[in-house]
Scaffold this motif. Structure first.
Motif, short mmCIF file in Angstrom:
data_model
loop_
_atom_site.label_atom_id
_atom_site.label_comp_id
_atom_site.label_asym_id
_atom_site.label_seq_id
_atom_site.Cartn_x
_atom_site.Cartn_y
_atom_site.Cartn_z
N PRO A 56 6.91 6.25 18.41
CA PRO A 56 5.61 7.11 18.47
C PRO A 56 6.14 8.40 16.88
O PRO A 56 5.43 9.07 16.39
CB PRO A 56 6.47 8.56 19.63
CG PRO A 56 7.08 7.67 20.91
CD PRO A 56 7.99 6.69 19.83
N GLY A 57 6.83 8.13 16.67
CA GLY A 57 7.24 8.36 14.80
C GLY A 57 7.18 7.50 14.23
O GLY A 57 7.42 8.30 12.68
N GLY A 58 6.91 6.40 13.97
CA GLY A 58 6.44 5.24 13.46
C GLY A 58 7.41 4.99 12.28
O GLY A 58 7.53 4.21 11.08
N LYS A 59 8.54 5.10 12.74
CA LYS A 59 9.71 4.74 12.18
C LYS A 59 10.43 3.11 12.82
O LYS A 59 10.87 2.04 11.45
CB LYS A 59 10.78 5.08 12.18
CG LYS A 59 10.56 6.59 11.79
CD LYS A 59 11.99 7.90 11.25
CE LYS A 59 11.89 8.72 10.52
NZ LYS A 59 12.63 10.17 11.11
N LEU A 60 10.16 2.55 14.18
CA LEU A 60 10.35 1.04 13.90
C LEU A 60 8.91 0.98 14.29
O LEU A 60 8.28 1.56 15.54
CB LEU A 60 11.34 1.65 15.70
CG LEU A 60 12.80 2.25 14.97
CD1 LEU A 60 13.02 2.08 16.36
CD2 LEU A 60 13.43 1.30 14.48
N ALA A 61 8.57 -1.48 14.75
CA ALA A 61 7.51 -1.65 14.76
C ALA A 61 8.50 -2.72 15.85
O ALA A 61 9.89 -2.95 15.51
CB ALA A 61 7.20 -1.83 13.68
N ALA A 62 8.13 -2.92 17.38
CA ALA A 62 8.10 -4.40 17.51
C ALA A 62 6.88 -5.45 17.83
O ALA A 62 6.24 -4.66 17.93
CB ALA A 62 9.08 -3.41 19.01
N THR A 63 7.79 -6.63 18.34
CA THR A 63 6.64 -7.75 18.83
C THR A 63 7.28 -8.22 19.36
O THR A 63 8.64 -8.88 19.67
CB THR A 63 5.90 -8.29 17.16
OG1 THR A 63 5.31 -9.59 17.83
CG2 THR A 63 7.60 -8.87 17.09
N VAL A 64 6.82 -8.92 19.98
CA VAL A 64 6.95 -10.41 21.98
C VAL A 64 6.51 -10.90 20.95
O VAL A 64 4.77 -11.27 20.06
CB VAL A 64 6.87 -9.67 22.62
CG1 VAL A 64 8.10 -9.33 23.43
CG2 VAL A 64 5.75 -8.94 22.99
N THR A 65 6.77 -12.55 20.87
CA THR A 65 6.33 -14.12 20.86
C THR A 65 6.16 -14.78 22.07
O THR A 65 7.18 -14.61 22.95
CB THR A 65 7.20 -14.90 20.02
OG1 THR A 65 8.66 -15.05 20.96
CG2 THR A 65 7.17 -13.50 19.34
#
Length: 144
Positions: A56-65
């Motif tokens: 929500p703060g826009g400081k972290l991004a995450a992904t799954v494969t």
């Protein structure tokens, strides 16, 4: 795709040509024309990156494969660019069927308060919650 909370940037997971090693891309949004400008792309740390989300703060991004069953976390720079992944977890689990011979991360979302990341992973029993802190090596709580 996922828009940054400030509305200036857009993030996308990229399925490549079928060879292992997909990417996550960051774009700047031109609000006058609607065009996107590629800022950078970084390794998704697996095959078939199927979703990217921001906290929500826009400081972290995450992904799954999907094919590799990995979950990776990236920093988001003030200029919208992504850092290389600072955390990657390789999921494990028993095969569920011939069509799903191992871990297959299906989806990911941050909690509204940003305290957790929820990963849909049937080979690990359903949903897994990860603490959303600068260090993801902490407690894993199975929600299945």
């Amino acid at each position: 795709m996922w828009a940054h909370p400030n509305g200036k940037f857009l993030y996308a997971s990229n399925w490549e040509d079928g060879t292992p090693g997909d990417h996550v891309s960051a774009f700047a949004i031109d609000h006058r024309t609607g065009l996107l400008k590629l800022l950078n792309k970084v390794s998704a740390k697996g095959d078939r990156a199927n979703q990217v989300v921001l906290d929500p703060g826009g400081k972290l991004a995450a992904t799954v494969t999907y094919n590799s069953g990995t979950f990776s976390v990236f920093g988001v720079e003030p200029d919208g660019k992504l850092t290389e992944a600072f955390y990657t977890n390789q999921h494990t689990g028993k095969p569920l069927s011939e069509k799903q011979p191992g871990p297959r991360a299906h989806g990911i979302v941050f909690s509204k308060d940003g305290h957790f990341v929820y990963v849909a992973e049937p080979a690990q029993g359903g949903l897994v919650a990860w603490p959303s802190a600068d260090d993801f090596r902490g407690l894993v709580r199975d929600l299945a």
